[in-house]
Design an enzyme around this catalytic site. Structure first.
Site, short mmCIF file in Angstrom:
data_model
loop_
_atom_site.label_atom_id
_atom_site.label_comp_id
_atom_site.label_asym_id
_atom_site.label_seq_id
_atom_site.Cartn_x
_atom_site.Cartn_y
_atom_site.Cartn_z
N HIS A 21 0.89 -1.17 0.00
CA HIS A 21 0.00 0.00 0.00
C HIS A 21 0.93 1.22 0.00
CE1 HIS A 21 -4.10 1.38 0.40
NE2 HIS A 21 -3.80 2.16 1.42
N LYS A 166 -10.05 6.28 -3.83
CA LYS A 166 -9.12 7.30 -3.31
C LYS A 166 -7.73 6.89 -3.79
CE LYS A 166 -7.61 8.32 1.44
NZ LYS A 166 -8.13 8.75 2.76
N LYS A 168 -3.67 7.48 -3.69
CA LYS A 168 -2.65 8.04 -2.82
C LYS A 168 -1.56 8.64 -3.70
CE LYS A 168 -3.82 7.01 1.44
NZ LYS A 168 -3.84 8.01 2.51
N ASP A 197 -5.52 11.58 -2.05
CA ASP A 197 -4.99 11.94 -0.74
C ASP A 197 -3.50 12.20 -0.89
OD1 ASP A 197 -4.42 12.31 1.92
OD2 ASP A 197 -5.20 10.37 2.60
N GLU A 223 -7.54 15.45 -0.56
CA GLU A 223 -7.41 15.33 0.89
C GLU A 223 -6.02 15.77 1.33
OE1 GLU A 223 -8.69 11.46 2.12
OE2 GLU A 223 -7.65 11.54 4.05
N ASP A 248 -7.60 16.23 6.83
CA ASP A 248 -7.43 14.95 7.52
C ASP A 248 -6.45 15.14 8.68
OD1 ASP A 248 -7.05 12.41 8.45
OD2 ASP A 248 -6.17 11.59 6.64
N LYS A 272 -11.92 10.99 11.90
CA LYS A 272 -11.35 9.71 12.32
C LYS A 272 -11.50 9.57 13.83
CE LYS A 272 -8.02 9.27 8.58
NZ LYS A 272 -6.60 9.28 8.17
N GLU A 326 -14.55 5.53 4.32
CA GLU A 326 -13.48 4.67 3.76
C GLU A 326 -13.22 3.53 4.75
OE1 GLU A 326 -10.24 7.48 3.36
OE2 GLU A 326 -9.84 7.46 5.51
O1 LIG Z 1 -6.33 8.90 5.11
C1 LIG Z 1 -5.22 8.46 5.34
O2 LIG Z 1 -4.28 9.23 5.25
C2 LIG Z 1 -4.99 7.06 5.77
C3 LIG Z 1 -5.61 5.99 5.05
C4 LIG Z 1 -7.00 5.99 4.73
C5 LIG Z 1 -7.17 5.25 3.63
C6 LIG Z 1 -5.90 4.86 3.17
O3 LIG Z 1 -5.63 4.19 2.20
O4 LIG Z 1 -4.96 5.37 3.99
MN LIG Z 2 -5.76 10.96 4.64
#
Ligand SMILES: O=C(O)C[C@H]1C=CC(=O)O1
Ligand SMILES: [Mn+2]
Length: 384
Positions: A21, A166, A168, A197, A223, A248, A272, A326
């Site tokens: 991941h 989402k 990254k 994000d 995000e 976040d 969260k 999520e």
């Molecule tokens: O939001 C985050 O930074 C953490 C997280 C939430 C989903 C994901 O893949 O990582």
């Molecule tokens: Mn995040």
């Protein structure tokens, strides 16, 4: 007779993920779950979890620090106290243990779980009753490769598991990231919502440029593009374009939420439970967002089914949840640690029924992945 808090146990479970991941600050191949079990004088039990992401690269707490804070500082404060006085216990912990929101949250979840189980009620009922029985659930595409991300997205759409993705980003050059997102957004088209994000990786100048490019390729939401402390930068980005901006890491409970909301410094809050310091504080963050006209999104720390179930009970009671959730953490784990897994179907995750958080750990995988126990059990592994 008053029921008291008798014993608080902790364990770290190191569970492999189904694939790497890739985040801007770390690549995860294992998730380390800190489980908290509270035993009460009437024989009832409460279950909690405090989990972070990528060791100490996401934030100041680590799996080891969460466990240490619970064992050495939180447990001694609570032993012998009234089990049903959950708010009083949480307030005491908040006064005596500064920072460490994930550790405090793990214990608070276990206290609420025990309380609801003793009443024979689902936790959502303790919070006033569920207004929804299932919630839309996003999936994070973070294999690091556009082609495999597209394959994964197609599979999720075909199985009706997710239609919110989402991505990254923030590890590569802004230009490369936008090209990566554009490929995925073009492949998915209008079949799903595409969000990104950045996990604080951009400077304000990069973010200005990045948000414009992301908006052009059809991204709905970005995000935490800039550093957690850069609230003026986050607000400038919120004001600048049409693309929605979500806070976040900038959120660390009600006080931070109020600071951002007072200034309308974000369009959406990723609420969260762990980052807020527990269920009650997360509920306050949600109320602040709703009162300020800021959108609510149920966020995760990629937790197992335990903390995910706790979040489900809280967000089932949230009046509005426009951006969905999520809560897919358990699906990123290569092995299930619950006796009965959470149910994901029709692009949503269901609220587990039954008293408390509605889930139970499966003792065999929990023993197998426990850092300190001998690995003698062999659970069956799961596909993506
Ligand atoms: O939001 C985050 O930074 C953490 C997280 C939430 C989903 C994901 O893949 O990582
Ligand atoms: Mn995040």
């Amino acid at each position: 007779m008053t029921i008291t808090i008798d014993r608080i146990e902790t364990a770290i479970l190191d569970v492999p993920t189904i694939r790497g991941h890739v985040l801007s600050m770390a690549t995860m191949t294992t998730q380390s779950v800190v489980l908290v079990t509270i035993r009460f004088s009437d024989g009832s039990v409460g279950l909690g979890e405090g989990t972070t992401i990528g060791g100490m690269s996401y934030g100041p707490e680590s799996p080891e620090s969460i466990r240490l804070a619970v064992d050495s500082y939180i447990a001694p404060l609570l032993l012998g106290r009234d089990a049903d006085a959950v708010l009083a216990a949480a307030a005491l912990v908040e006064r005596q243990v500064k920072g460490n929101p994930i550790a405090r949250s793990a214990v608070e979840i276990a206290l609420w779980d025990g309380f609801a189980r003793r009443l024979g009620l689902p936790l959502a009922s303790v919070f006033g009753g569920a207004v929804r029985g299932a919630m839309p659930v996003a999936w994070t595409l973070a294999s690091g490769e556009a082609a495999s991300d597209i394959e994964e997205a197609e599979d999720m759409l075909a199985r009706h598991r997710h239609r919110i993705f989402k991505l990254k980003i923030g590890k590569r050059e802004v230009r490369e990231d936008i090209a990566h997102v554009a490929r995925i957004a073009a492949a998915v088209g209008d079949r799903a919502s595409i969000r990104v994000d950045v996990n604080q990786a951009w400077s304000l100048a990069e973010a200005r440029w990045g948000l414009r490019g992301l908006q052009e390729v059809g991204v709905d939401l970005v995000e935490q593009p800039v550093a957690r402390d850069d609230l003026s930068g986050l607000k400038a980005l919120t004001d600048a374009g049409e693309i929605a901006v979500m806070a976040d890491e900038a959120l660390s409970g009600p006080a931070s939420a109020l600071r951002i909301a007072a200034n309308r410094g974000a369009d959406v809050f990723a609420v969260k439970v762990a980052q807020s310091g527990g269920l009650s504080r997360a509920r306050e963050v949600t109320s602040i967002a709703a009162s300020a006209g800021i959108g609510v999104y149920g966020g995760t720390m990629l937790e197992s089914g335990v903390a995910t179930a706790a979040s489900l009970h809280l967000f089932a009671t949230a009046e509005t949840l426009e951006w969905g959730t999520e809560f897919f953490g358990p699906l990123l784990f290569a092995h299930e640690i619950l006796a009965k897994p959470l149910v994901y179907r029709d692009f949503a995750v269901e609220l587990p029924a039954g008293p408390g958080i509605g889930v139970q750990p499966d003792p065999d995988p929990c023993a197998f992945f426990d850092r300190e126990k001998r690995r003698t059990v062999h659970p069956v592994s799961r596909a993506v």
